[in-house]
Scaffold this active site. Structure first.
Site, mmCIF file in Angstrom:
data_model
loop_
_atom_site.group_PDB
_atom_site.id
_atom_site.type_symbol
_atom_site.label_atom_id
_atom_site.label_comp_id
_atom_site.label_asym_id
_atom_site.label_seq_id
_atom_site.Cartn_x
_atom_site.Cartn_y
_atom_site.Cartn_z
ATOM 1 N N TYR A 12 0.819 -1.220 0.000
ATOM 2 C CA TYR A 12 0.000 0.000 0.000
ATOM 3 C C TYR A 12 0.851 1.267 0.000
ATOM 4 O O TYR A 12 0.398 2.323 0.419
ATOM 5 C CB TYR A 12 -1.001 0.006 1.166
ATOM 6 C CG TYR A 12 -1.853 -1.226 1.192
ATOM 7 C CD1 TYR A 12 -2.761 -1.477 0.159
ATOM 8 C CD2 TYR A 12 -1.745 -2.158 2.219
ATOM 9 C CE1 TYR A 12 -3.536 -2.633 0.155
ATOM 10 C CE2 TYR A 12 -2.519 -3.315 2.211
ATOM 11 C CZ TYR A 12 -3.407 -3.548 1.177
ATOM 12 O OH TYR A 12 -4.164 -4.687 1.171
ATOM 13 N N HIS A 43 -10.860 6.790 -3.292
ATOM 14 C CA HIS A 43 -11.486 6.013 -2.224
ATOM 15 C C HIS A 43 -12.782 6.651 -1.740
ATOM 16 O O HIS A 43 -13.699 5.955 -1.337
ATOM 17 C CB HIS A 43 -10.530 5.836 -1.055
ATOM 18 C CG HIS A 43 -9.485 4.802 -1.330
ATOM 19 N ND1 HIS A 43 -9.808 3.506 -1.636
ATOM 20 C CD2 HIS A 43 -8.142 4.871 -1.348
ATOM 21 C CE1 HIS A 43 -8.693 2.817 -1.828
ATOM 22 N NE2 HIS A 43 -7.665 3.631 -1.671
ATOM 23 N N ILE A 72 1.134 6.782 1.232
ATOM 24 C CA ILE A 72 0.656 5.565 1.886
ATOM 25 C C ILE A 72 -0.861 5.491 1.772
ATOM 26 O O ILE A 72 -1.567 6.436 2.098
ATOM 27 C CB ILE A 72 1.082 5.563 3.365
ATOM 28 C CG1 ILE A 72 2.610 5.508 3.432
ATOM 29 C CG2 ILE A 72 0.465 4.380 4.106
ATOM 30 C CD1 ILE A 72 3.166 6.000 4.721
ATOM 31 N N CYS A 73 -1.318 4.348 1.292
ATOM 32 C CA CYS A 73 -2.747 4.148 1.101
ATOM 33 C C CYS A 73 -3.320 3.498 2.359
ATOM 34 O O CYS A 73 -3.276 2.283 2.504
ATOM 35 C CB CYS A 73 -2.941 3.250 -0.112
ATOM 36 S SG CYS A 73 -4.653 2.880 -0.435
ATOM 37 N N MET A 74 -3.771 4.311 3.286
ATOM 38 C CA MET A 74 -4.309 3.775 4.537
ATOM 39 C C MET A 74 -5.463 4.665 4.965
ATOM 40 O O MET A 74 -5.285 5.880 5.122
ATOM 41 C CB MET A 74 -3.220 3.800 5.608
ATOM 42 C CG MET A 74 -2.941 2.477 6.252
ATOM 43 S SD MET A 74 -1.382 2.487 7.201
ATOM 44 C CE MET A 74 -1.689 3.678 8.475
#
Length: 161
Positions: A80, A148, A87-89
């Site tokens: 991620y 998202h 950062i894909c969180m």
């Protein structure tokens, strides 16, 4: 320390923090440990990578908004972690953030998501030398948050292009 020796208590750090230019809003955080059963931990051992270095920038209204967090080094693939070290969180987005999170909690989440996302140290010659840029990370992060917010956080994003 000879092989197999246990570090003295307190030495086994999970993270360590340094302020950038004495600024309380700009931290470099070293993540010293990820899951010892993961391929990423193997990569770290094999490449003599002692830690994953991240930069956290805190907004003026922290802790009510999340810090902007990106990976500085080493270059990682998957896990991620996207272009520029973004950062894909969900936890790092305004919607996923809670003012109760501590930096350590965020780093534990990050370490878990790196391993879960099969993060690896990038060993491609040339690629690994190019360091991530902050601008690139911010642009990537902005676009992933948009995506998202439109499609939800259930599946990892399909890379566009």
């Amino acid at each position: 320390l000879h092989e197999g020796a246990q570090p003295p208590p307190g030495k086994d750090r999970f993270i360590s923090v340094e302020l950038v230019d004495e600024s309380l809003f700009d931290w470099n955080v070293k993540l010293h440990q990820v899951d010892k059963d993961s391929v990423l931990w193997q990569d770290m051992k094999e490449t003599n990578t002692e830690f994953i270095l991240l930069n956290l920038t805190f907004p003026d209204n922290f802790p009510f908004s999340p810090p902007f967090m990106r990976v500085l080094s080493p270059r990682l693939e998957n896990g991620y972690v996207l272009d520029g070290g973004a950062i894909c969180m969900e936890l790092l987005t305004p919607r996923g953030w809670s003012s109760a999170y501590t930096v350590e909690a965020v780093m534990r989440q990050f370490a878990a998501s790196l391993v879960k996302g099969q993060g690896r140290i990038c060993r491609k010659a040339g690629k690994s030398k190019k360091s991530f840029s902050r601008k690139e990370a911010e642009a990537t992060f902005k676009s992933l948050v948009k995506t998202h917010e439109k499609y939800g956080w259930v599946t990892p994003p399909v890379s566009d292009g």
